[in-house]
Design a protein around this motif. Structure first.
Motif, PDB file in Angstrom:
ATOM      1  N   UNK A  17      -6.239 -15.729  -0.737  1.00 41.57           N
ATOM      2  CA  UNK A  17      -6.822 -14.825  -1.746  1.00 41.57           C
ATOM      3  C   UNK A  17      -5.878 -13.667  -2.062  1.00 41.57           C
ATOM      4  N   UNK A  18      -5.154 -13.194  -1.056  1.00 44.15           N
ATOM      5  CA  UNK A  18      -4.201 -12.108  -1.294  1.00 44.15           C
ATOM      6  C   UNK A  18      -3.018 -12.612  -2.113  1.00 44.15           C
ATOM      7  N   UNK A  21      -3.865 -12.916  -5.822  1.00 46.08           N
ATOM      8  CA  UNK A  21      -3.932 -11.615  -6.516  1.00 46.08           C
ATOM      9  C   UNK A  21      -2.525 -11.095  -6.818  1.00 46.08           C
ATOM     10  N   UNK A  25      -0.414 -10.600 -10.515  1.00 41.96           N
ATOM     11  CA  UNK A  25       0.207  -9.337 -10.965  1.00 41.96           C
ATOM     12  C   UNK A  25       1.655  -9.551 -11.364  1.00 41.96           C
ATOM     13  N   UNK A 141      -0.188   5.886 -10.527  1.00 40.86           N
ATOM     14  CA  UNK A 141       0.385   5.602  -9.195  1.00 40.86           C
ATOM     15  C   UNK A 141      -0.324   4.427  -8.539  1.00 40.86           C
ATOM     16  N   UNK A 142      -1.630   4.291  -8.798  1.00 40.24           N
ATOM     17  CA  UNK A 142      -2.365   3.173  -8.206  1.00 40.24           C
ATOM     18  C   UNK A 142      -1.786   1.831  -8.692  1.00 40.24           C
ATOM     19  N   UNK A 144       1.040   1.254 -10.138  1.00 44.66           N
ATOM     20  CA  UNK A 144       2.459   1.108  -9.777  1.00 44.66           C
ATOM     21  C   UNK A 144       2.592   0.553  -8.356  1.00 44.66           C
ATOM     22  N   UNK A 145       1.841   1.155  -7.417  1.00 45.93           N
ATOM     23  CA  UNK A 145       1.953   0.728  -6.023  1.00 45.93           C
ATOM     24  C   UNK A 145       1.298  -0.624  -5.763  1.00 45.93           C
ATOM     25  N   UNK A 146       0.392  -1.022  -6.636  1.00 51.42           N
ATOM     26  CA  UNK A 146      -0.270  -2.323  -6.449  1.00 51.42           C
ATOM     27  C   UNK A 146       0.626  -3.467  -6.898  1.00 51.42           C
ATOM     28  N   UNK A 153      10.436  -2.701  -3.595  1.00 50.84           N
ATOM     29  CA  UNK A 153      11.229  -1.472  -3.531  1.00 50.84           C
ATOM     30  C   UNK A 153      10.952  -0.690  -2.245  1.00 50.84           C
ATOM     31  N   UNK A 159       0.523  -6.469   3.284  1.00 56.69           N
ATOM     32  CA  UNK A 159      -0.351  -7.544   2.807  1.00 56.69           C
ATOM     33  C   UNK A 159      -0.221  -8.814   3.657  1.00 56.69           C
TER      34      UNK A 159
ATOM     35  N   UNK B  56      -9.535  -9.711   0.365  1.00 51.71           N
ATOM     36  CA  UNK B  56      -8.085  -9.759   0.197  1.00 51.71           C
ATOM     37  C   UNK B  56      -7.457  -8.566   0.916  1.00 51.71           C
ATOM     38  N   UNK B  57      -6.206  -8.724   1.287  1.00 53.18           N
ATOM     39  CA  UNK B  57      -5.487  -7.606   1.913  1.00 53.18           C
ATOM     40  C   UNK B  57      -4.803  -6.835   0.792  1.00 53.18           C
ATOM     41  N   UNK B 208      -6.046  -2.744   7.375  1.00 52.99           N
ATOM     42  CA  UNK B 208      -6.836  -2.674   6.133  1.00 52.99           C
ATOM     43  C   UNK B 208      -8.335  -2.502   6.442  1.00 52.99           C
ATOM     44  N   UNK B 358      -1.700   3.170  -1.524  1.00 56.76           N
ATOM     45  CA  UNK B 358      -2.389   3.654  -2.733  1.00 56.76           C
ATOM     46  C   UNK B 358      -3.308   4.824  -2.397  1.00 56.76           C
ATOM     47  N   UNK B 362      -2.716   8.398  -4.188  1.00 53.42           N
ATOM     48  CA  UNK B 362      -3.730   9.045  -5.033  1.00 53.42           C
ATOM     49  C   UNK B 362      -3.909  10.508  -4.618  1.00 53.42           C
ATOM     50  N   UNK B 379       7.036   9.384  -3.680  1.00 50.27           N
ATOM     51  CA  UNK B 379       6.229   8.211  -3.318  1.00 50.27           C
ATOM     52  C   UNK B 379       7.058   7.183  -2.549  1.00 50.27           C
ATOM     53  N   UNK B 380       8.344   7.156  -2.828  1.00 51.13           N
ATOM     54  CA  UNK B 380       9.223   6.225  -2.091  1.00 51.13           C
ATOM     55  C   UNK B 380       9.371   6.637  -0.625  1.00 51.13           C
TER      56      UNK B 380
END
Lengths: 181, 520
Positions: A17-18, A21, A25, A141-142, A144-146, A153, A159, B56-57, B208, B358, B362, B379-380
Motif C-alpha cells: 500500500x505504501x 501511494x 506520486x 511543505x507538506x 513537497x516532503x511527501x 534528496x 517508509x 500505509x507508512x 509511524x 511532514x 508544518x 528543511x533539508x
C-alpha cells in the motif's frame, strides 16, 4: 540500473500500500487545475515556487497541483482559523490581493511581497492574509516532503518498514546512538 | 477482531448506547458488556479490519485517521485540531495518539486547595489509582519500575527502547542535573497477553505511531478494549454519526438517532454515554438543544475549554538523528512539576520528541519566518534535528468555549467554533519552560534553536463537579440535566492536568461504568 531509492521502493521492505501511494506520486500526469482559473493558475504556481523553490536541490513536487486537487475535492485539515473565511474564498481573496500588488506601478518582487505578507503588512481587519500565507506554507511543505524526489534528496528511508523487526530497528538506533557520542 | 460480533435490533431498548469508541467509550463499552449488559457503540468513522494492510507508512495518506470535519478555531491562541488531537474510526483518537501515558500528578487534582486557583477534582486520587493500575495492566504499558517520581508505582512491562531524541534529551538533562526516565508508553516492549484480551506483538520501532500502528503493539482501543468488548457481547456500529435523541415526558433519553451511510436509524435505549471528546461531546449537546429547546442544558456546556501549553524547542545536531525511527516520545522528566523558582500554579512535564518530516516541517512553516531558499535549506536539515516539548497546566477559563457557528458542514449541521485565549499563568509556564528546554538542547550539543508555541490535546467543556450550577456532570460523569445521560471523555476534566489525557480518560471511564453498574 535503477536508483537506490527505486530499488528500496520495490523491495519487500516497503508495504504494497505504501509503494502504490509513492509510485502514484512519482507518476503524476500533466495536471489541469479544477479549482483555480486559467488566470489564477500561473500565479499559484509562481507563488508556490517563491515560497519553496525546487532548484537546489532539484525536486519536482507538484505542490500547486496538489493544493488545487484538495480544494477541488473540498479536503481540509480539520480546522481553520476562525478569522479566515472558508479556504476557497480565502484563496480567491489572497490571489486577488497578490495580483494587484504585483501589477501596481512600483510593484515589489514576489519575494519582497511574500515577506511583507508574512509580516502582516497586507493584513486587513476582514482578511488577515498573513494567516492565509501560513496555511499556504504548510500546504506547500507538506506536498513537497511527501514527494519521492524530496525523499531522495533527504535520503529518507522511513517508509521502508514492512519487514522491520525489533532487532533491525534497535540495531539502527544503536548505530545512531553511537554516532551521537 | 476475531470474535463473533453480536448485533442488537433497533427496536430493542438496549441497556446503553455509547457514542464514540475512543479512550472514553471503549473501556466503558467493555466493562458494561462484561457485566452482561446489552450495549451498542456508535462510531462516526469506519472500522479498519487489518491495519497491517490498511495503514500505509505515509503521513499524507494516513490523514484518514484524523477528524477532518472542519472546526473554526478562534481566540488569541487558536489551537490546531485534526492531526494535532482529533481522530475518527473505530478506536477514535487512540488510532493516532502518541500513547504517552503518565499518570496525573496528585497535586494537579487539588489546584484550588493547594494553590488557590481553578477548582479541585471531585474525587480522591486513591480512587483513580486503582483504575490507573487496571488500565496499565490491561493495555500492557511499558515503563520503569519503580517510577522515579512515584516509587510505589511499577509497570507491567520494561521500558520501550529509547530513540535518538530521547538520548539527546537525556544527555542534556544529565549535564544540567535534571532527572529523566524512560516514559510510560502504552506500547509493548515484549509480547503480551492480558487477561481478557488478545495476544499482541511487541513494538518494532517503525516510528509511524501517529499514523496508526500496523502490528498491534501500540495499545489503541481497536486492539485492546474493543475486541474484548465484542467478545463479551457488545456491538460496534461504524460509520454511524449521531444526529439527535428522543426523550420521554420525564426527560429521559429513549432513543438515539444517527446517520448510517446516508440513512437515519433509531436505536432505542435505556441510557446514553456520550464519549465523543471535548469538541464533539458539547457540540452534540448543543445540537440536541438546538433541535429541542425544551432540553435542559446548563450554561457550563461548552465552557472551560483547555489545551495544554505545549511549547516545543527544536535544535540541529552535527550527527544524524533519524527521528523517523523508534517510538516517537520515549523519555520524560517530571522534575518541573513544581519547580522551586515557579511563579505559576501547576507545572509541566518535559518529553523528548521524535517526529516525522511532514509533521515537523508544518511546525517550521508556522513558527519560523523562513521563505524561499532559506526555507528549503532549513528543511533539508531534518535528518539532523531533534526536539523537546512540554505539557503544561492550562487553567480553566469560562470564556474559552465551544459554540455552534452559523456555518454548516456537509451534513447541514453547524460547525463547532472554539475559542482559546491563554492567561497569565500559562504565559509564565511558557516563559519558564522556554529557557529550560533551550538549556537542555544546548547542553546536548544542539545549535540553531527555535521555538514552536503550540497547544495540544482537547480538554474540558463538560466539566464534572459537585454542583449543577458550575458543572455539567456530577463526580461520576452523570449529567445534572438529563438523568440517564453520562459523559466519559476528556470533556469532563475540571482542570487540564499536566499529564497527557488518554490514561486518565480510560481510568475515569471505567470508574463511571462501575458507578453506573452499582446504581442499577
Amino acid at each position: 540500473m535503477q536508483s537506490p531509492f527505486i530499488q528500496l521502493l520495490q523491495s519487500d521492505q516497503v508495504s504494497p500500500q505504501t509503494r502504490r501511494i509513492l509510485e502514484e506520486r512519482i507518476a503524476l500526469p500533466g495536471y489541469k487545475p479544477g479549482f483555480f482559473t486559467a488566470e489564477e493558475w500561473p500565479l499559484v504556481e509562481a507563488f508556490s515556487e517563491a515560497v519553496l523553490p525546487q532548484t537546489h536541490p532539484f525536486t519536482n513536487a507538484p505542490c500547486a497541483a496538489l493544493i488545487d486537487q484538495a480544494l477541488t475535492r473540498e479536503e481540509g485539515s480539520g480546522w481553520r482559523y476562525a478569522a479566515l473565511p472558508p479556504a476557497p474564498i480565502a484563496y480567491r481573496l489572497a490571489l486577488q490581493i497578490i495580483r494587484e500588488a504585483l501589477t501596481q506601478a512600483d510593484a515589489p518582487t514576489i519575494a519582497i511581497l511574500l515577506n511583507q505578507i508574512q509580516h502582516k503588512q497586507h493584513d486587513t481587519p476582514t482578511f488577515p492574509i498573513s494567516l492565509w500565507l501560513e496555511g499556504f506554507k504548510v500546504d506547500v511543505v507538506r506536498y513537497w516532503l511527501a514527494h519521492p524526489d524530496t525523499m531522495v534528496a533527504l535520503d529518507y528511508r522511513g517508509f521502508a518498514d514492512d519487514r522491520l523487526t525489533p532487532h533491525d530497528a534497535l540495531t539502527e538506533i544503536q548505530v545512531i546512538k553511537q554516532a551521537q557520542r | 477482531m476475531t470474535a463473533t460480533h453480536r448485533t442488537y435490533p433497533l427496536d430493542e431498548s438496549v441497556d446503553a448506547v455509547i457514542i464514540g469508541t475512543g479512550a472514553g467509550g471503549s473501556p466503558l463499552l467493555w466493562r458494561l458488556a462484561q457485566a452482561g449488559l446489552h450495549v451498542v457503540a456508535l462510531e462516526a468513522g469506519r472500522a479498519w479490519s487489518d491495519p497491517s494492510a490498511d495503514f500505509a507508512t505515509d503521513e499524507v495518506a494516513q490523514s484518514k485517521l484524523y477528524w477532518l470535519d472542519e472546526r473554526l478555531s478562534g481566540g488569541d491562541q487558536p489551537t490546531a485540531f485534526g492531526a494535532n488531537n482529533s481522530g475518527i474510526g473505530v478506536g477514535g483518537s487512540t488510532l493516532h495518539y502518541g500513547a504517552y501515558v503518565p499518570r496525573a500528578d496528585p497535586r494537579d487534582l487539588r489546584l484550588h486547595s493547594l494553590q488557590g486557583v481553578a477548582v479541585d477534582w471531585p474525587l480522591d486520587y486513591a480512587d483513580l489509582t486503582r483504575y490507573y493500575q487496571e488500565v496499565e495492566t490491561f493495555l500492557g504499558v511499558s515503563g520503569p519500575s519503580p517510577y522515579p517520581w512515584d516509587p510505589a508505582r511499577s509497570y507491567p512491562l520494561p521500558p520501550i527502547a529509547l530513540n535518538t531524541a530521547a538520548h539527546i534529551m537525556r544527555r542534556g538533562c544529565d549535564t544540567l542535573g535534571i532527572k529523566t526516565s524512560p516514559a510510560p508508553i502504552a506500547a509493548l516492549s515484549q509480547p503480551y497477553l492480558a487477561t481478557g484480551s488478545e495476544h499482541r506483538h511487541p513494538c518494532v520501532h517503525r516510528g509511524y505511531c501517529h499514523q496508526g500502528c500496523r502490528n498491534g503493539a501500540k495499545a489503541s482501543m481497536d486492539v485492546t478494549y474493543l475486541p474484548a468488548a465484542v467478545a463479551a457481547g457488545a456491538e460496534i456500529r461504524p460509520q454511524s454519526f449521531v444526529t439527535g435523541i428522543e426523550r420521554d415526558p420525564q426527560g429521559r433519553i429513549t432513543a438515539v438517532l444517527y446517520d448510517r451511510n446516508g440513512i437515519t436509524e433509531r436505536q432505542r435505549c435505556n441510557a446514553v454515554f456520550l464519549c465523543a471528546g471535548a469538541i464533539e461531546t458539547p457540540r452534540q449537546l448543543l445540537l440536541w438543544q438546538a433541535a429541542d429547546s425544551t432540553l435542559p442544558l446548563n450554561d457550563a456546556v461548552g465552557r472551560n475549554f483547555m489545551a495544554h501549553v505545549s511549547t516545543q524547542v527544536w535544535a540541529t545536531f552535527p550527527q544524524p538523528t533519524y527521528l523517523y525511527r523508534g517510538f516517537p516520545s520515549t523519555l520524560i522528566t517530571e522534575d518541573l512539576m513544581r519547580p522551586d523558582d515557579a511563579d505559576f500554579a501547576g507545572g509541566y512535564l518535559i518529553q523528548s520528541y521524535g517526529i516525522l518530516p511532514i509533521m515537523w516541517a508544518e511546525q517550521v512553516a508556522r513558527s519560523r519566518p523562513l521563505l524561499g531558499q532559506s526555507l528549503v535549506d532549513y528543511l533539508m536539515q531534518y535528518p539532523h534535528v531533534s526536539g523537546l516539548g512540554i505539557n503544561g497546566e492550562t487553567l480553566p477559563n469560562a470564556d474559552n468555549r465551544v459554540t455552534l457557528s452559523s456555518e454548516k458542514d456537509a451534513r447541514g449541521l453547524p460547525k463547532p467554533h472554539i475559542t482559546l485565549t491563554l492567561g497569565e499563568n500559562e504565559e509564565r509556564i511558557h516563559l519558564h519552560a522556554d529557557p529550560t528546554l533551550r538549556a537542555i538542547l544546548t547542553a546536548a550539543g544542539g545549535a540553531d534553536l527555535w521555538i514552536s508555541r503550540r497547544t495540544a490535546h482537547t480538554i474540558g467543556t463538560c466539566r464534572m463537579g459537585t454542583h449543577a450550577k458550575n458543572s455539567v456532570v456530577g463526580p461520576y460523569g452523570r449529567s445534572w440535566d438529563i438523568p440517564n445521560l453520562y459523559i466519559a471523555d476528556n470533556s469532563v476534566f475540571p482542570t487540564s492536568l499536566a499529564a497527557n489525557p488518554a490514561l486518565t480518560i480510560m481510568a475515569l471511564a471505567l470508574r463511571t461504568a462501575d458507578h453506573f453498574l452499582q446504581q442499577r
